[in-house]
Design a protein around this motif. Sequence first.
Motif, PDB file in Angstrom:
ATOM      1  N   ALA A 156      39.519  40.300  38.633  1.00 32.97           N
ATOM      2  CA  ALA A 156      39.561  41.731  38.312  1.00 32.97           C
ATOM      3  C   ALA A 156      39.021  42.566  39.470  1.00 32.97           C
ATOM      4  O   ALA A 156      39.594  43.603  39.830  1.00 32.97           O
ATOM      5  CB  ALA A 156      38.768  42.013  37.038  1.00 32.97           C
ATOM      6  N   GLU A 157      37.936  42.108  40.083  1.00 34.17           N
ATOM      7  CA  GLU A 157      37.343  42.848  41.206  1.00 34.17           C
ATOM      8  C   GLU A 157      38.278  42.869  42.421  1.00 34.17           C
ATOM      9  O   GLU A 157      38.487  43.912  43.036  1.00 34.17           O
ATOM     10  CB  GLU A 157      35.994  42.225  41.597  1.00 34.17           C
ATOM     11  CG  GLU A 157      34.909  42.430  40.576  1.00 34.17           C
ATOM     12  CD  GLU A 157      33.666  41.590  40.852  1.00 34.17           C
ATOM     13  OE1 GLU A 157      32.591  42.018  40.445  1.00 34.17           O
ATOM     14  OE2 GLU A 157      33.791  40.503  41.467  1.00 34.17           O
ATOM     15  N   LEU A 158      38.851  41.713  42.755  1.00 35.46           N
ATOM     16  CA  LEU A 158      39.743  41.652  43.916  1.00 35.46           C
ATOM     17  C   LEU A 158      41.015  42.445  43.668  1.00 35.46           C
ATOM     18  O   LEU A 158      41.473  43.170  44.555  1.00 35.46           O
ATOM     19  CB  LEU A 158      40.085  40.207  44.274  1.00 35.46           C
ATOM     20  CG  LEU A 158      41.040  40.026  45.450  1.00 35.46           C
ATOM     21  CD1 LEU A 158      40.503  40.695  46.716  1.00 35.46           C
ATOM     22  CD2 LEU A 158      41.324  38.554  45.701  1.00 35.46           C
ATOM     23  N   SER A 159      41.574  42.343  42.470  1.00 37.68           N
ATOM     24  CA  SER A 159      42.803  43.090  42.201  1.00 37.68           C
ATOM     25  C   SER A 159      42.544  44.592  42.276  1.00 37.68           C
ATOM     26  O   SER A 159      43.378  45.340  42.780  1.00 37.68           O
ATOM     27  CB  SER A 159      43.386  42.702  40.847  1.00 37.68           C
ATOM     28  OG  SER A 159      42.507  43.039  39.798  1.00 37.68           O
ATOM     29  N   ARG A 160      41.378  45.047  41.805  1.00 36.30           N
ATOM     30  CA  ARG A 160      41.021  46.461  41.899  1.00 36.30           C
ATOM     31  C   ARG A 160      40.873  46.878  43.368  1.00 36.30           C
ATOM     32  O   ARG A 160      41.388  47.906  43.781  1.00 36.30           O
ATOM     33  CB  ARG A 160      39.711  46.722  41.139  1.00 36.30           C
ATOM     34  CG  ARG A 160      39.511  48.135  40.701  1.00 36.30           C
ATOM     35  CD  ARG A 160      38.283  48.333  39.798  1.00 36.30           C
ATOM     36  NE  ARG A 160      38.205  47.372  38.691  1.00 36.30           N
ATOM     37  CZ  ARG A 160      37.266  46.416  38.581  1.00 36.30           C
ATOM     38  NH1 ARG A 160      36.309  46.292  39.484  1.00 36.30           N
ATOM     39  NH2 ARG A 160      37.270  45.583  37.555  1.00 36.30           N
ATOM     40  N   ALA A 161      40.215  46.040  44.170  1.00 35.63           N
ATOM     41  CA  ALA A 161      40.022  46.341  45.596  1.00 35.63           C
ATOM     42  C   ALA A 161      41.348  46.365  46.351  1.00 35.63           C
ATOM     43  O   ALA A 161      41.524  47.142  47.293  1.00 35.63           O
ATOM     44  CB  ALA A 161      39.075  45.328  46.229  1.00 35.63           C
ATOM     45  N   ALA A 162      42.288  45.514  45.929  1.00 40.15           N
ATOM     46  CA  ALA A 162      43.583  45.429  46.601  1.00 40.15           C
ATOM     47  C   ALA A 162      44.572  46.466  46.078  1.00 40.15           C
ATOM     48  O   ALA A 162      45.612  46.693  46.690  1.00 40.15           O
ATOM     49  CB  ALA A 162      44.166  44.027  46.421  1.00 40.15           C
ATOM     50  N   GLY A 163      44.265  47.070  44.934  1.00 42.26           N
ATOM     51  CA  GLY A 163      45.169  48.064  44.369  1.00 42.26           C
ATOM     52  C   GLY A 163      46.376  47.454  43.680  1.00 42.26           C
ATOM     53  O   GLY A 163      47.461  48.032  43.686  1.00 42.26           O
ATOM     54  N   ILE A 164      46.188  46.261  43.115  1.00 46.83           N
ATOM     55  CA  ILE A 164      47.267  45.600  42.379  1.00 46.83           C
ATOM     56  C   ILE A 164      46.742  45.247  40.994  1.00 46.83           C
ATOM     57  O   ILE A 164      45.540  45.298  40.737  1.00 46.83           O
ATOM     58  CB  ILE A 164      47.776  44.328  43.101  1.00 46.83           C
ATOM     59  CG1 ILE A 164      46.655  43.287  43.222  1.00 46.83           C
ATOM     60  CG2 ILE A 164      48.356  44.678  44.462  1.00 46.83           C
ATOM     61  CD1 ILE A 164      47.114  41.953  43.757  1.00 46.83           C
ATOM     62  N   SER A 165      47.635  44.845  40.100  1.00 46.96           N
ATOM     63  CA  SER A 165      47.193  44.460  38.758  1.00 46.96           C
ATOM     64  C   SER A 165      46.574  43.062  38.800  1.00 46.96           C
ATOM     65  O   SER A 165      46.876  42.253  39.686  1.00 46.96           O
ATOM     66  CB  SER A 165      48.366  44.487  37.786  1.00 46.96           C
ATOM     67  OG  SER A 165      49.248  43.409  38.034  1.00 46.96           O
TER      68      SER A 165
END
Length: 116
Positions: free
Chosen positions: A32-41
């Motif tokens: 969840a943290e990485l997807s938020r940082a990357a701007g993807i789901s």
Amino acid sequence: MIIEPSSSDRAVLIELGSRISQHRLAHNQSQAELSRAAGISKRTLERLEAGESTQLTNFIRVVRALDLGSGLNALIPAPTPSPIELLKFQGKQRKRASSVREPKTPTQPWAWNDSK
């Protein structure tokens, strides 16, 4: 595992997904943290880590979020022209590929005093 040139597309995707997962865990980040940082789901990241096909832009976003962007230059290195090409084009960049030309063959053999 080293990705071999003869590896199947699926094997390459699985290995890349595994490496992304390992880097994410090394950064102590949840999906969840990485997807938020990357701007993807989160689901897109799950698919990427599972070795499923996804858009290239999603892969690039995750690579950048993991601070691995410098490795993208090694992925496809910039082409280096040969010294002869440098002289031939004198600093101009090539814009087209040349085709292989077949030698011209006459339709009929040439002969002296041909009155056609």
